[in-house]
Design an enzyme around this catalytic site. Structure first.
Site, short mmCIF file in Angstrom:
data_model
loop_
_atom_site.label_atom_id
_atom_site.label_comp_id
_atom_site.label_asym_id
_atom_site.label_seq_id
_atom_site.Cartn_x
_atom_site.Cartn_y
_atom_site.Cartn_z
N GLN A 1 41.97 36.94 27.93
CA GLN A 1 40.87 35.62 28.26
C GLN A 1 40.37 35.05 27.04
O GLN A 1 40.27 35.52 25.88
CB GLN A 1 39.97 36.67 29.07
CG GLN A 1 40.42 37.09 30.42
CD GLN A 1 40.59 36.09 31.46
OE1 GLN A 1 40.40 35.10 31.38
NE2 GLN A 1 41.24 36.62 32.52
N GLU B 1 53.33 46.92 33.58
CA GLU B 1 53.34 45.41 33.25
C GLU B 1 54.95 45.08 32.99
O GLU B 1 55.84 45.87 32.58
CB GLU B 1 52.74 45.17 31.65
CG GLU B 1 53.03 43.92 31.15
CD GLU B 1 52.55 42.75 31.96
OE1 GLU B 1 53.15 41.73 31.97
OE2 GLU B 1 51.40 42.91 32.63
N CYS C 1 42.75 35.54 40.10
CA CYS C 1 42.63 33.57 39.48
C CYS C 1 42.95 33.13 40.48
O CYS C 1 43.22 31.69 40.36
CB CYS C 1 43.58 33.59 38.45
SG CYS C 1 45.39 34.15 38.69
#
Length: 348
Positions: A173, A223, A304
């Site tokens: 971020q 991930e 998002c």
């Protein structure tokens, strides 16, 4: 910011009572914050253009007011020093903090005679710590491939403003103070302790895994990006890590939960879940696993996309969860992007 709040109020209307005002930054913090950028490149009329691709046109952005000074300075140096496209087929300039990557539409390593010691010193003065060449002959809609990354100057890892190790393709971020607020809120709600097990899906390079581990909780991260997982190993020591899509790792998630749960305990740990998926939201198999099998006691979901968040919340609520809070964060000022942290508690 008002447009974003109205957009969220519309998309998340079933949970209007839980929707908080948009949190953001003010003043100069809204400018030059984008220290991660991916600029399209093209050679036209004897010069390099670096900016936004709109159909077949490149809109050159020589001094973008939301890009960091480092990104703008790197772009300026490349415009001035890179050879023509025939010698150096640049497709993208990708900046991730102090790591710079030049994505080339070729399978062959071109000459780097333009990278002189004086130019390297100029890169260093901008704050660049590593310069990469990435060869990807099919680059286009997909910017990066898995292989053919070459560090041509500097070091391969850097430390971001949160103190986390990252590589050339890492995502983090862009407003660390505001992001820290979101992490604080998620941690306060989940409240992990040593008896708890936290599964962290789409964990990136381990910013949230690090938090769960510092509380003493057992933690597992999933991930798809190999580079991100290598950094997560360093950022969150002791966390278990799985590479792959979260949907394909459901069998391992199931086995980890079983192994992490004590057979007999006076204080059995809680199942906690943190997810930060891409714009497509939770994969169908992941949603099914959460609802039908794992049923975590508490869940924090950083989204998002208000549209896919609404879809996922609807199914979770139908399965016995209550939305405790929806807090929007303006991580991308002067763009239409907005992220929302949803906090959910299992009620039955």
């Amino acid at each position: 910011m008002r447009q974003k709040q109205l957009w969220l109020a519309d998309k998340l209307s079933p949970w209007a009572d839980a929707l908080a005002p948009l949190r953001g930054v003010t003043g100069s913090e809204r400018l030059h914050y984008r220290d991660k950028a991916c600029l399209s490149a093209d050679w036209q009329d004897g010069r390099w253009l670096l900016g936004l691709r709109k159909r077949d046109e490149i809109i050159d952005i020589p001094a973008c007011p939301v890009q960091s000074h480092r990104v703008n300075q790197v772009a300026r140096l490349l415009r001035a020093h890179l050879p023509a496209k025939a010698r150096f087929p640049l497709a993208y300039l990708a900046q991730s903090g102090a790591q710079t990557t030049l994505v080339l539409k070729t399978a062959s390593q071109p000459s780097l005679d333009w990278l002189t010691p004086s130019l390297s010193a100029e890169f260093e003065r901008t704050g660049v710590e590593g310069l990469w060449i990435h060869l990807f002959p099919s680059t286009g809609k997909r910017v990066f491939a898995k292989n053919h990354w070459y560090l041509v100057w500097g070091r391969a890892r850097s430390e971001d403003r949160l103190g986390l190790i990252h590589g050339p393709a890492a995502f983090s971020q862009l407003l660390p103070g505001l992001y820290r607020q979101a992490l604080d809120q998620a941690q306060a709600f989940l409240a992990p302790s040593a008896n708890d097990g936290v599964i962290d899906l789409y964990c990136g390079h381990g910013s949230t895994l690090q938090r769960w581990r510092k509380t003493g909780a057992r933690a597992l991260g999933v991930e798809v990006a190999a580079e991100a997982l290598k950094c997560a190993e360093r950022n969150a020591p002791g966390a278990d890590l799985l590479r792959g899509t979260c949907e394909h790792r459901v069998p391992q998630l199931r086995a980890w939960r079983k192994a992490a749960s004590p057979v007999a305990s006076d204080q059995p740990g809680r199942r906690l879940l943190y997810v930060n998926p891409p714009r497509t939201g939770l994969e169908p198999g992941v949603r099914t696993w959460i609802i039908d099998e794992d049923r975590p006691h508490r869940m924090a979901y950083l989204s998002c996309s208000a549209g896919t968040l609404s879809r996922d919340l609807q199914q979770l609520c139908e399965a016995g969860y209550r939305v405790e809070a929806l807090t929007p964060y303006d991580f991308f000022p002067f763009t239409h992007h907005v992220e929302t942290l949803a906090l959910l508690r299992r009620i039955n």
